[in-house]
Design a protein around this motif. Structure first.
Motif, PDB file in Angstrom:
ATOM      1  N   THR A  61       0.829  -1.201   0.000  1.00 18.55           N
ATOM      2  CA  THR A  61       0.000   0.000   0.000  1.00 18.55           C
ATOM      3  C   THR A  61       0.862   1.249   0.000  1.00 18.55           C
ATOM      4  N   ILE A  62       1.964   1.214   0.734  1.00 18.47           N
ATOM      5  CA  ILE A  62       2.895   2.348   0.744  1.00 18.47           C
ATOM      6  C   ILE A  62       3.441   2.583  -0.665  1.00 18.47           C
ATOM      7  N   LYS A  63       3.775   1.498  -1.341  1.00 19.14           N
ATOM      8  CA  LYS A  63       4.285   1.615  -2.712  1.00 19.14           C
ATOM      9  C   LYS A  63       3.221   2.207  -3.636  1.00 19.14           C
ATOM     10  N   GLU A  64       1.985   1.774  -3.481  1.00 15.00           N
ATOM     11  CA  GLU A  64       0.892   2.301  -4.309  1.00 15.00           C
ATOM     12  C   GLU A  64       0.703   3.796  -4.068  1.00 15.00           C
ATOM     13  N   ASP A  65       0.796   4.207  -2.809  1.00 16.06           N
ATOM     14  CA  ASP A  65       0.674   5.629  -2.495  1.00 16.06           C
ATOM     15  C   ASP A  65       1.796   6.422  -3.162  1.00 16.06           C
ATOM     16  N   TYR A  66       2.997   5.900  -3.106  1.00 16.09           N
ATOM     17  CA  TYR A  66       4.146   6.564  -3.723  1.00 16.09           C
ATOM     18  C   TYR A  66       3.957   6.700  -5.230  1.00 16.09           C
ATOM     19  N   LEU A  67       3.555   5.620  -5.886  1.00 13.77           N
ATOM     20  CA  LEU A  67       3.415   5.624  -7.347  1.00 13.77           C
ATOM     21  C   LEU A  67       2.206   6.412  -7.834  1.00 13.77           C
ATOM     22  N   ALA A  68       1.249   6.691  -6.953  1.00 13.35           N
ATOM     23  CA  ALA A  68       0.056   7.443  -7.352  1.00 13.35           C
ATOM     24  C   ALA A  68       0.392   8.838  -7.845  1.00 13.35           C
ATOM     25  N   THR A  69       1.571   9.347  -7.480  1.00 17.17           N
ATOM     26  CA  THR A  69       2.020  10.642  -7.990  1.00 17.17           C
ATOM     27  C   THR A  69       1.962  10.684  -9.510  1.00 17.17           C
ATOM     28  N   ASN A  70       2.309   9.580 -10.164  1.00 16.63           N
ATOM     29  CA  ASN A  70       2.318   9.575 -11.629  1.00 16.63           C
ATOM     30  C   ASN A  70       0.933   9.855 -12.201  1.00 16.63           C
ATOM     31  N   ARG A  71      -0.093   9.408 -11.510  1.00 19.04           N
ATOM     32  CA  ARG A  71      -1.467   9.624 -11.957  1.00 19.04           C
ATOM     33  C   ARG A  71      -1.909  11.066 -11.699  1.00 19.04           C
ATOM     34  N   TYR A  72      -1.552  11.586 -10.554  1.00 16.75           N
ATOM     35  CA  TYR A  72      -2.065  12.891 -10.153  1.00 16.75           C
ATOM     36  C   TYR A  72      -1.223  14.062 -10.653  1.00 16.75           C
ATOM     37  N   LEU A  73       0.040  13.795 -10.959  1.00 14.30           N
ATOM     38  CA  LEU A  73       0.918  14.871 -11.406  1.00 14.30           C
ATOM     39  C   LEU A  73       1.067  14.909 -12.916  1.00 14.30           C
ATOM     40  N   GLY A  74       0.747  13.785 -13.569  1.00 13.20           N
ATOM     41  CA  GLY A  74       0.975  13.666 -15.005  1.00 13.20           C
ATOM     42  C   GLY A  74       0.419  14.785 -15.859  1.00 13.20           C
ATOM     43  N   PRO A  75      -0.855  15.129 -15.753  1.00 14.17           N
ATOM     44  CA  PRO A  75      -1.428  16.181 -16.612  1.00 14.17           C
ATOM     45  C   PRO A  75      -0.736  17.527 -16.463  1.00 14.17           C
ATOM     46  N   MET A  76      -0.380  17.890 -15.226  1.00 13.05           N
ATOM     47  CA  MET A  76       0.294  19.168 -15.004  1.00 13.05           C
ATOM     48  C   MET A  76       1.682  19.172 -15.635  1.00 13.05           C
ATOM     49  N   LEU A  77       2.403  18.056 -15.498  1.00 13.31           N
ATOM     50  CA  LEU A  77       3.744  17.983 -16.065  1.00 13.31           C
ATOM     51  C   LEU A  77       3.707  18.011 -17.586  1.00 13.31           C
ATOM     52  N   LYS A  78       2.727  17.342 -18.158  1.00 17.21           N
ATOM     53  CA  LYS A  78       2.604  17.350 -19.612  1.00 17.21           C
ATOM     54  C   LYS A  78       2.391  18.764 -20.131  1.00 17.21           C
ATOM     55  N   ALA A  79       1.517  19.508 -19.469  1.00 16.96           N
ATOM     56  CA  ALA A  79       1.253  20.885 -19.888  1.00 16.96           C
ATOM     57  C   ALA A  79       2.494  21.763 -19.730  1.00 16.96           C
ATOM     58  N   LYS A  80       3.285  21.491 -18.688  1.00 17.56           N
ATOM     59  CA  LYS A  80       4.457  22.307 -18.404  1.00 17.56           C
ATOM     60  C   LYS A  80       5.597  22.045 -19.376  1.00 17.56           C
ATOM     61  N   PHE A  81       5.811  20.769 -19.696  1.00 17.19           N
ATOM     62  CA  PHE A  81       6.996  20.418 -20.471  1.00 17.19           C
ATOM     63  C   PHE A  81       6.739  20.200 -21.964  1.00 17.19           C
ATOM     64  N   GLU A  82       5.482  20.056 -22.373  1.00 12.88           N
ATOM     65  CA  GLU A  82       5.203  19.826 -23.790  1.00 12.88           C
ATOM     66  C   GLU A  82       5.750  20.935 -24.687  1.00 12.88           C
ATOM     67  N   PRO A  83       5.669  22.217 -24.280  1.00  8.93           N
ATOM     68  CA  PRO A  83       6.241  23.264 -25.136  1.00  8.93           C
ATOM     69  C   PRO A  83       7.739  23.106 -25.397  1.00  8.93           C
ATOM     70  N   MET A  84       8.431  22.379 -24.520  1.00 11.41           N
ATOM     71  CA  MET A  84       9.874  22.196 -24.687  1.00 11.41           C
ATOM     72  C   MET A  84      10.225  21.197 -25.782  1.00 11.41           C
ATOM     73  N   THR A  85       9.265  20.373 -26.182  1.00 10.21           N
ATOM     74  CA  THR A  85       9.579  19.278 -27.104  1.00 10.21           C
ATOM     75  C   THR A  85      10.107  19.777 -28.444  1.00 10.21           C
ATOM     76  N   LYS A  86       9.776  21.000 -28.804  1.00 12.79           N
ATOM     77  CA  LYS A  86      10.223  21.539 -30.088  1.00 12.79           C
ATOM     78  C   LYS A  86      11.641  22.090 -30.026  1.00 12.79           C
ATOM     79  N   HIS A  87      12.165  22.279 -28.798  1.00 10.48           N
ATOM     80  CA  HIS A  87      13.433  22.997 -28.667  1.00 10.48           C
ATOM     81  C   HIS A  87      14.557  22.168 -28.057  1.00 10.48           C
ATOM     82  N   LEU A  88      14.233  21.033 -27.427  1.00  7.84           N
ATOM     83  CA  LEU A  88      15.255  20.270 -26.732  1.00  7.84           C
ATOM     84  C   LEU A  88      15.541  18.947 -27.431  1.00  7.84           C
ATOM     85  N   GLU A  89      16.751  18.468 -27.258  1.00 10.45           N
ATOM     86  CA  GLU A  89      17.149  17.196 -27.848  1.00 10.45           C
ATOM     87  C   GLU A  89      16.410  16.038 -27.161  1.00 10.45           C
TER      88      GLU A  89
END
Length: 259
Positions: free
Chosen positions: A175-203
């Motif tokens: 259960t502790i592991k599941e709680d830790y990994l849940a970040t990927n579900r809850y943080l994913g949309p925000m990170l995608k919005a933040k870093f997607e603009p970089m895809t055109k400029h970074l290697e």
């Protein structure tokens, strides 16, 4: 099992309440909340967290992080600054320049993260800060108030803090592991919005490294646990000897944070 607290301008804000323990009890709601940064809270978010009972905020970020993006205050909440890294420590940077240099030096992103998770255990400063974190949780355990603890993404420094708390309270490792990994579900949309603009400029290798650094991986937390077992024999020994959290203090937390 994780209970997301939905806010307008904060991500990965989650209840630790509701988890079953090996003692036949559950962690109380509105007592322990883990979170990513809270520097962009709206007025409605601030009011919601105040109404939720948050009366203590523990900030694990560095001085530079907290000064660049200071927490929005929650009415009636005490603010505790508890940086896990010392000011002269640069553990992981998301700047493309720093990442490129590290990759050129042969250190891949996954190894960088594992180094961070070993550091949580090996660093005397980090151990002292997590010990103080427990002190603040203890001080706030008896009563109706909730402790919210966070870093920037609510993933690594916060994730390790949640791991320690959940272990002390008797939550099973899966259960502790599941709680830790849940970040990927809850943080994913925000990170995608933040870093997607970089895809055109970074290697591609830099983008892949950023992706690794922003994920919660089972292997990262496993690195901390392996280091704990190597140096202390068990998580229980690490908490009692490494952090100096006495059995009576652990019993007090169980008595006041579970039901």
């Amino acid at each position: 099992m994780s209970q997301l607290i939905e806010l307008e301008q904060a991500a990965n804000v989650r209840e630790l309440g509701g988890y079953q323990t090996k003692y036949g009890s559950v962690i109380k709601d509105r007592k322990l909340i883990r979170s990513a940064a809270i520097d962009a809270l709206t007025s409605a978010d601030q009011e919601k967290l105040a109404d939720y009972g948050v009366n203590q905020v523990v900030d694990f970020r560095s001085l530079a992080e907290s000064q660049a993006q200071p927490d929005r205050p929650i009415k009636g909440a005490k603010e505790v600054f508890l940086p896990i890294f010392e000011e002269d420590e640069t553990m992981v940077s998301l700047s493309p320049e720093s990442l490129k240099q590290r990759l050129d030096d042969g250190e891949d992103a996954e190894e960088q993260m594992k180094k961070v998770y070993r550091h949580f255990v090996e660093s005397p400063h980090a151990r002292k800060q997590y010990r103080q974190f427990f002190d603040h949780v203890i001080d706030n355990a008896n009563g109706s108030g909730a402790t919210l603890f966070h870093c920037t993404a609510g993933k690594d420094r916060t994730g390790f803090g949640a791991f320690l708390l959940l272990h002390v309270l008797g939550v099973d490792p899966d259960t502790i592991k599941e709680d830790y990994l849940a970040t990927n579900r809850y943080l994913g949309p925000m990170l995608k919005a933040k870093f997607e603009p970089m895809t055109k400029h970074l290697e591609a290798d830099i983008l892949n490294a950023i992706s690794v650094l922003m994920r919660a991986e089972e292997s990262f937390l496993a690195e901390s646990i392996a280091t704990i077992k190597k140096q202390y024999g068990s998580v229980d020994q690490y908490i009692e000897v490494g952090l100096g959290l006495r059995k009576e203090e652990q019993d007090y937390l169980i008595a006041h944070l579970t039901e």
